[in-house]
Design a protein around this motif. Sequence first.
Motif, PDB file in Angstrom:
ATOM      1  N   LEU A  86       0.968  -1.063  -0.057  1.00 16.21           N
ATOM      2  CA  LEU A  86       0.009  -0.009  -0.077  1.00 16.21           C
ATOM      3  C   LEU A  86       0.798   1.243   0.224  1.00 16.21           C
ATOM      4  CD1 LEU A  86      -2.465  -0.959   2.641  1.00 16.21           C
ATOM      5  CD2 LEU A  86      -2.895  -1.121   0.187  1.00 16.21           C
ATOM      6  N   ILE A  87       0.320   2.415  -0.297  1.00 15.10           N
ATOM      7  CA  ILE A  87       1.257   3.628  -0.213  1.00 15.10           C
ATOM      8  C   ILE A  87       0.870   4.168   1.154  1.00 15.10           C
ATOM      9  CG2 ILE A  87       1.140   4.405  -2.843  1.00 15.10           C
ATOM     10  CD1 ILE A  87      -1.298   6.230  -2.266  1.00 15.10           C
ATOM     11  N   ARG A  88       1.767   4.975   1.438  1.00 12.79           N
ATOM     12  CA  ARG A  88       1.932   5.389   3.097  1.00 12.79           C
ATOM     13  C   ARG A  88       0.334   6.174   3.311  1.00 12.79           C
ATOM     14  NH1 ARG A  88       4.996   5.518   6.623  1.00 12.79           N
ATOM     15  NH2 ARG A  88       4.884   6.468   8.391  1.00 12.79           N
ATOM     16  N   ALA A  89      -0.187   7.028   2.410  1.00  7.74           N
ATOM     17  CA  ALA A  89      -1.598   7.463   2.771  1.00  7.74           C
ATOM     18  C   ALA A  89      -2.752   6.423   2.994  1.00  7.74           C
ATOM     19  CB  ALA A  89      -2.007   8.330   1.582  1.00  7.74           C
ATOM     20  N   GLU A  90      -2.681   5.438   2.144  1.00 10.77           N
ATOM     21  CA  GLU A  90      -3.372   4.309   2.167  1.00 10.77           C
ATOM     22  C   GLU A  90      -3.443   3.724   3.508  1.00 10.77           C
ATOM     23  OE1 GLU A  90      -4.836   2.394  -1.983  1.00 10.77           O
ATOM     24  OE2 GLU A  90      -2.680   1.919  -1.196  1.00 10.77           O
ATOM     25  N   ALA A  91      -2.365   3.428   4.020  1.00  9.24           N
ATOM     26  CA  ALA A  91      -2.087   2.378   5.217  1.00  9.24           C
ATOM     27  C   ALA A  91      -2.489   3.515   6.339  1.00  9.24           C
ATOM     28  CB  ALA A  91      -0.284   2.334   5.334  1.00  9.24           C
ATOM     29  N   GLU A  92      -2.061   4.738   6.150  1.00  4.49           N
ATOM     30  CA  GLU A  92      -2.458   5.859   7.342  1.00  4.49           C
ATOM     31  C   GLU A  92      -3.852   5.647   7.455  1.00  4.49           C
ATOM     32  OE1 GLU A  92      -0.410   9.304   6.554  1.00  4.49           O
ATOM     33  OE2 GLU A  92       1.547   8.593   7.225  1.00  4.49           O
ATOM     34  N   LEU A  93      -4.710   5.885   6.369  1.00  5.48           N
ATOM     35  CA  LEU A  93      -6.008   5.852   6.458  1.00  5.48           C
ATOM     36  C   LEU A  93      -6.440   4.648   7.033  1.00  5.48           C
ATOM     37  CD1 LEU A  93      -8.745   7.469   5.670  1.00  5.48           C
ATOM     38  CD2 LEU A  93      -8.512   6.100   3.377  1.00  5.48           C
ATOM     39  N   ILE A  94      -6.302   3.564   6.650  1.00  2.04           N
ATOM     40  CA  ILE A  94      -6.693   2.213   7.015  1.00  2.04           C
ATOM     41  C   ILE A  94      -6.530   2.100   8.671  1.00  2.04           C
ATOM     42  CG2 ILE A  94      -6.233  -0.270   7.288  1.00  2.04           C
ATOM     43  CD1 ILE A  94      -5.858  -0.073   4.157  1.00  2.04           C
ATOM     44  N   SER A  95      -5.333   2.504   8.997  1.00  5.56           N
ATOM     45  CA  SER A  95      -4.952   2.477  10.503  1.00  5.56           C
ATOM     46  C   SER A  95      -6.057   3.283  11.334  1.00  5.56           C
ATOM     47  CB  SER A  95      -3.459   3.097  10.769  1.00  5.56           C
ATOM     48  OG  SER A  95      -3.046   3.208  11.938  1.00  5.56           O
ATOM     49  N   LEU A  96      -6.322   4.668  10.773  1.00  2.00           N
ATOM     50  CA  LEU A  96      -7.222   5.488  11.358  1.00  2.00           C
ATOM     51  C   LEU A  96      -8.500   4.823  11.263  1.00  2.00           C
ATOM     52  CD1 LEU A  96      -6.086   9.160   9.991  1.00  2.00           C
ATOM     53  CD2 LEU A  96      -5.899   8.314  12.162  1.00  2.00           C
ATOM     54  N   LEU A  97      -8.901   4.251  10.342  1.00  2.00           N
ATOM     55  CA  LEU A  97     -10.118   3.785  10.263  1.00  2.00           C
ATOM     56  C   LEU A  97     -10.422   2.619  11.362  1.00  2.00           C
ATOM     57  CD1 LEU A  97     -10.976   3.420   6.530  1.00  2.00           C
ATOM     58  CD2 LEU A  97     -12.213   5.023   8.068  1.00  2.00           C
ATOM     59  N   LYS A  98      -9.321   1.740  11.499  1.00  2.00           N
ATOM     60  CA  LYS A  98      -9.233   0.616  12.375  1.00  2.00           C
ATOM     61  C   LYS A  98      -9.528   1.169  13.674  1.00  2.00           C
ATOM     62  CE  LYS A  98      -8.931  -3.535  13.306  1.00  2.00           C
ATOM     63  NZ  LYS A  98     -10.107  -4.335  13.409  1.00  2.00           N
ATOM     64  N   LYS A  99      -8.812   2.415  14.134  1.00  2.00           N
ATOM     65  CA  LYS A  99      -8.739   3.086  15.428  1.00  2.00           C
ATOM     66  C   LYS A  99     -10.119   3.523  15.808  1.00  2.00           C
ATOM     67  CE  LYS A  99      -3.979   4.455  15.423  1.00  2.00           C
ATOM     68  NZ  LYS A  99      -2.775   5.329  15.478  1.00  2.00           N
ATOM     69  N   GLU A 100     -10.815   4.298  14.803  1.00  2.00           N
ATOM     70  CA  GLU A 100     -12.076   4.568  14.789  1.00  2.00           C
ATOM     71  C   GLU A 100     -13.105   3.655  15.160  1.00  2.00           C
ATOM     72  OE1 GLU A 100     -14.585   7.721  15.552  1.00  2.00           O
ATOM     73  OE2 GLU A 100     -12.484   7.988  14.977  1.00  2.00           O
ATOM     74  N   SER A 101     -13.020   2.443  14.442  1.00  2.00           N
ATOM     75  CA  SER A 101     -13.824   1.409  14.554  1.00  2.00           C
ATOM     76  C   SER A 101     -13.563   0.771  16.075  1.00  2.00           C
ATOM     77  CB  SER A 101     -13.912   0.365  13.651  1.00  2.00           C
ATOM     78  OG  SER A 101     -12.474  -0.568  13.716  1.00  2.00           O
ATOM     79  N   ARG A 102     -12.446   0.576  16.606  1.00  2.00           N
ATOM     80  CA  ARG A 102     -12.322   0.176  17.979  1.00  2.00           C
ATOM     81  C   ARG A 102     -12.807   1.326  19.063  1.00  2.00           C
ATOM     82  NH1 ARG A 102      -5.876  -0.934  17.585  1.00  2.00           N
ATOM     83  NH2 ARG A 102      -5.919  -2.652  16.233  1.00  2.00           N
ATOM     84  N   ARG A 103     -12.780   2.317  18.686  1.00  2.00           N
ATOM     85  CA  ARG A 103     -13.253   3.582  19.919  1.00  2.00           C
ATOM     86  C   ARG A 103     -14.873   3.171  19.645  1.00  2.00           C
ATOM     87  NH1 ARG A 103     -10.622   8.915  17.789  1.00  2.00           N
ATOM     88  NH2 ARG A 103      -8.765   8.107  17.829  1.00  2.00           N
ATOM     89  N   ASN A 104     -15.407   3.237  18.690  1.00  2.00           N
ATOM     90  CA  ASN A 104     -17.058   2.926  18.350  1.00  2.00           C
ATOM     91  C   ASN A 104     -17.321   1.854  19.068  1.00  2.00           C
ATOM     92  OD1 ASN A 104     -17.380   5.348  16.961  1.00  2.00           O
ATOM     93  ND2 ASN A 104     -17.103   4.534  15.156  1.00  2.00           N
ATOM     94  N   SER A 105     -16.675   0.504  18.790  1.00  2.00           N
ATOM     95  CA  SER A 105     -17.019  -0.547  19.418  1.00  2.00           C
ATOM     96  C   SER A 105     -16.683  -0.728  20.897  1.00  2.00           C
ATOM     97  CB  SER A 105     -16.236  -1.661  18.938  1.00  2.00           C
ATOM     98  OG  SER A 105     -14.830  -1.555  19.305  1.00  2.00           O
ATOM     99  N   ASN A 106     -15.766   0.089  21.454  1.00  2.00           N
ATOM    100  CA  ASN A 106     -15.393   0.411  22.838  1.00  2.00           C
ATOM    101  C   ASN A 106     -16.789   1.172  23.707  1.00  2.00           C
ATOM    102  OD1 ASN A 106     -13.215  -1.093  23.077  1.00  2.00           O
ATOM    103  ND2 ASN A 106     -11.715   0.376  22.842  1.00  2.00           N
ATOM    104  N   GLN A 107     -16.991   2.379  22.929  1.00  2.00           N
ATOM    105  CA  GLN A 107     -18.173   3.233  23.328  1.00  2.00           C
ATOM    106  C   GLN A 107     -19.340   2.469  23.397  1.00  2.00           C
ATOM    107  OE1 GLN A 107     -18.075   6.733  21.000  1.00  2.00           O
ATOM    108  NE2 GLN A 107     -16.225   7.599  21.734  1.00  2.00           N
ATOM    109  N   SER A 108     -19.674   1.492  22.614  1.00  2.00           N
ATOM    110  CA  SER A 108     -21.245   1.049  22.417  1.00  2.00           C
ATOM    111  C   SER A 108     -21.284  -0.031  23.424  1.00  2.00           C
ATOM    112  CB  SER A 108     -21.427   0.357  21.188  1.00  2.00           C
ATOM    113  OG  SER A 108     -20.531  -0.631  20.814  1.00  2.00           O
ATOM    114  N   HIS A 109     -20.046  -0.537  24.250  1.00  2.00           N
ATOM    115  CA  HIS A 109     -20.150  -1.490  25.289  1.00  2.00           C
ATOM    116  C   HIS A 109     -20.196  -1.017  26.648  1.00  2.00           C
ATOM    117  CE1 HIS A 109     -18.417  -4.092  22.161  1.00  2.00           C
ATOM    118  NE2 HIS A 109     -19.129  -4.973  22.715  1.00  2.00           N
TER     119      HIS A 109
END
Length: 136
Positions: free
Chosen positions: A113-136
């Motif tokens: 992946l290019i760096r921008a794609e990797a950073e975007l995926i990383s941010l999306l993954k962190k955001e999905s973790r936050r959302n899943s932690n907040q819903s619990h």
Amino acid sequence: MESQWIFNLLLVLQFVLLLALAVWAFRLSRKLKKFERSVHDAGLAQKKQVQVLASGSIGMGRRLVAIEKRLNMAVERQSELISKEGSSVSYNRAMELLEMGASVDDLVSKCGLIRAEAELISLLKKESRRNSNQSH
């Protein structure tokens, strides 16, 4: 008198011979005209055949061009699909690596992946973790 008679006979023979030669020339002329007509007709028939073949070739050429365009479009679509499949596999692999604790640099080197794609995926993954932690 006898010489006169021979002279007249020769004159008649010459006339008959000249008449026979004229008839022969006339018949030969008619045969020649008939032959010319048949050659002319054969030439016209050949022209028609060439025109038919040329128009058929033009039509076939157009069909080949159309088929070639369709083939090129199909090859492009196939390449796009392969490329999309390849990138989704890379994205899935990147998500798995992120779950195992990989860094952005790891995603770039291991998933292509290019760096921008990797950073975007990383941010999306962190955001999905936050959302899943907040819903619990």
